[in-house]
Design an enzyme around this catalytic site. Structure first.
Site, short mmCIF file in Angstrom:
data_model
loop_
_atom_site.label_atom_id
_atom_site.label_comp_id
_atom_site.label_asym_id
_atom_site.label_seq_id
_atom_site.Cartn_x
_atom_site.Cartn_y
_atom_site.Cartn_z
N ARG A 1 -10.51 54.34 43.72
CA ARG A 1 -9.92 55.28 44.68
C ARG A 1 -9.65 56.59 43.95
O ARG A 1 -8.92 56.62 42.95
CB ARG A 1 -8.62 54.66 45.19
CG ARG A 1 -8.14 55.18 46.50
CD ARG A 1 -6.90 54.44 46.94
NE ARG A 1 -5.77 54.69 46.05
CZ ARG A 1 -4.50 54.79 46.46
NH1 ARG A 1 -4.20 54.65 47.73
NH2 ARG A 1 -3.52 55.00 45.60
N ASP B 1 2.29 56.69 60.39
CA ASP B 1 2.64 56.79 58.97
C ASP B 1 1.71 57.86 58.38
O ASP B 1 0.48 57.71 58.39
CB ASP B 1 2.42 55.42 58.30
CG ASP B 1 2.76 55.44 56.81
OD1 ASP B 1 2.75 56.53 56.20
OD2 ASP B 1 2.98 54.36 56.25
N TYR C 1 5.77 62.34 47.62
CA TYR C 1 5.40 62.31 46.20
C TYR C 1 3.89 62.28 45.97
O TYR C 1 3.45 62.24 44.83
CB TYR C 1 6.07 61.12 45.47
CG TYR C 1 5.92 59.78 46.16
CD1 TYR C 1 4.73 59.08 46.13
CD2 TYR C 1 7.00 59.21 46.85
CE1 TYR C 1 4.60 57.86 46.76
CE2 TYR C 1 6.89 57.98 47.48
CZ TYR C 1 5.68 57.31 47.44
OH TYR C 1 5.55 56.10 48.07
N LYS C 2 3.12 62.29 47.07
CA LYS C 2 1.67 62.27 46.91
C LYS C 2 1.16 63.73 46.94
O LYS C 2 1.28 64.45 45.98
CB LYS C 2 1.05 61.42 48.02
CG LYS C 2 1.49 59.96 47.96
CD LYS C 2 0.95 59.19 49.15
CE LYS C 2 1.46 57.75 49.19
NZ LYS C 2 0.94 56.91 48.11
N PHE D 1 -0.86 49.48 55.34
CA PHE D 1 -0.19 49.38 54.04
C PHE D 1 0.85 48.25 54.14
O PHE D 1 1.59 48.16 55.12
CB PHE D 1 0.47 50.71 53.69
CG PHE D 1 0.98 50.76 52.29
CD1 PHE D 1 0.11 50.97 51.22
CD2 PHE D 1 2.32 50.56 52.02
CE1 PHE D 1 0.58 51.00 49.92
CE2 PHE D 1 2.79 50.58 50.70
CZ PHE D 1 1.91 50.81 49.66
C1 LIG Z 1 0.60 54.34 53.76
C2 LIG Z 1 1.85 54.10 52.99
N1 LIG Z 1 2.99 53.84 53.64
C3 LIG Z 1 4.13 53.61 52.98
C4 LIG Z 1 4.19 53.64 51.61
C5 LIG Z 1 5.48 53.32 50.91
O1 LIG Z 1 6.27 54.43 50.71
P1 LIG Z 1 7.71 54.27 50.05
O2 LIG Z 1 7.51 53.70 48.68
O3 LIG Z 1 8.28 55.66 50.03
O4 LIG Z 1 8.53 53.37 50.88
C6 LIG Z 1 3.03 53.96 50.88
C7 LIG Z 1 3.06 54.03 49.41
O5 LIG Z 1 2.11 54.34 48.74
C8 LIG Z 1 1.83 54.17 51.59
O6 LIG Z 1 0.68 54.43 50.96
#
Ligand SMILES: Cc1ncc(COP(=O)(O)O)c(C=O)c1O
Length: 405
Positions: free
Chosen positions: A372, A198, A223-224, A127
């Site tokens: 997705r 992560d 939040y997911k 990501f």
């Molecule tokens: C795999 C992954 N890591 C990190 C994040 C970012 O999270 P945050 O916005 O809380 O920093 C996301 C956001 O969708 C994500 O999918």
């Protein structure tokens, strides 16, 4: 055409012991919500908790609520409630800040624990925020190198004595590929490095066993699949065996050992509390707390098994389009190697996602060509999966510009 009929799905829902969990949520009628891997829907408990926090804890308790309503301890108590969902001890998880910020904290903490090593290894397709934050951590650690590898197979080849840490996203946000946490963590430890995972697309979606896998650090979103609310605070995990030696870089007063002594010099709080930084978002915590109450009614293994059954059903139902509709399944078929979303590739992906939304099926699009679909078993029914697959078949058979095969 598939042999599974809508009536078969209705029968499965009627016999499903987890079906009543949907009643914790208010999902608009006529909507098939397949974007819960992006933003979960609001649990009724969250709405009630936020109102109580605003009206009673804040409205009546005012500043006294930092003590009286335990606001001060929320980062730790909420962390303790997430811990069982990631296979951690309650004192190893803290809630606060975003996943991005927490990743920066753990990356620097890990680099400091391996100060004689100069390389961070990660996945090229990670990501983007992970890539950005690792680069920033490397730069601040005196110009360390971030080595991006193609996949976990290539990882084994670049693990040498220069590697300080490896950071990977457990379930790939785009394709839903799930890394074998135990195998990879072991290989990283064998090379003398530390492992950071992560868990943004894992927590609340698939089994995670951080302590059993001997993981060093982890971060993840709420939040997911945890349905904590838009921008609800993330969590950070640090293995208890590292608490004494670790030093995270964002040394705010909430992570101080004696915050109310207002000392001019920083001294870290013991344990996971060191990862706290500034004043936390109490109203957002209330929403998350309400959503975590739902999990008290859940046996995670049964729920995760239902999630995989729903994904399998979805794949089975779109199978005819895989052969004839120009659609490619890019998520693994093996449930043990998959997260709880399914990704499909099609050159007209954007047009298809837009048309599905018009037909009441909300998923999302990831450039350049990925559809997705998040399959969250807390509130989705077998019949929702049938409806979503039927909508996809209908869109592909239609003359929506760019969507037809
Ligand atoms: C795999 C992954 N890591 C990190 C994040 C970012 O999270 P945050 O916005 O809380 O920093 C996301 C956001 O969708 C994500 O999918």
């Amino acid at each position: 055409m598939t042999a599974v009929r809508r009536e078969d799905c209705e029968a499965r829902d009627a016999a499903d012991p987890l079906a009543p969990l949907r009643e914790f949520f208010e999902i608009p009628d006529g909507l098939t919500y397949l974007a819960g891997n992006s933003l979960g829907p609001p649990p009724l408990n969250s709405v009630a908790r936020v109102l109580a926090t605003l009206r009673t804890e804040w409205g009546e308790g005012l500043v006294r609520s930092w003590e009286a309503a335990d606001w001060w301890d929320k980062p730790v108590t909420l962390g303790g409630r997430i811990a069982p969902l990631v296979g951690a001890r309650p004192d190893e998880v803290l809630v606060g800040d975003s996943t991005s910020v927490n990743l920066f904290k753990v990356a620097v903490a890990a680099m400091r624990l391996r100060a004689d090593r100069r390389v961070i290894v990660t996945d090229r397709d990670n990501f983007p925020t992970d890539l950005y934050m690792l680069e920033a951590a490397a730069e601040l650690a005196g110009g360390a190198e971030v080595r991006r590898v193609d996949d976990a197979v290539a990882l084994a080849d670049c693990l040498d004595e220069s590697v300080a840490l490896v950071e990977l996203t457990h379930v790939d946000y785009r394709l839903s590929r799930r890394h074998p946490m135990d195998e990879i963590t072991r290989a990283v430890h064998d090379a003398g490095a530390l492992m950071v995972w992560d868990l943004a697309h894992s927590v609340g979606a698939v089994p995670v066993a951080l302590d059993d896998c001997d993981v060093d650090f982890a971060v993840g979103s709420t939040y997911k699949y945890l349905n904590g609310g838009p921008g609800s605070p993330a969590f950070v995990f640090a293995a208890a065996r590292l608490h004494e030696a670790m030093r995270q870089p964002l040394v705010g007063w909430h992570g101080h050992v004696r915050p109310f002594a207002f000392e001019p010099d920083y001294a870290p709080a013991p344990g996971i509390r060191q990862f706290a930084c500034g004043s936390p978002p109490i109203v957002a915590f209330a929403s998350l707390e309400g959503s975590l109450e739902v999990w008290q009614h859940v046996e995670p293994p049964a729920l995760f098994a239902k999630g995989q059954a729903l994904c399998d059903l979805f794949i089975e139902l779109v199978e005819p389009c895989l052969a004839a509709g120009g659609l490619e399944l890019v998520s693994p078929r093996d449930p043990a190697r998959r997260g709880s979303h399914v990704a499909l590739r099609h050159p007209g992906a954007l047009a298809i996602v837009d048309e599905l939304a018009r037909r009441g099926v909300l998923g999302d699009f990831r450039a350049p060509d990925i559809i997705r679909l998040g399959i969250a078993p807390l509130y989705l029914r077998y019949v929702d999966i049938w409806d979503a697959a039927a909508a996809i078949r209908a869109v592909l058979a239609s003359d929506v510009p760019g969507a037809g095969s």
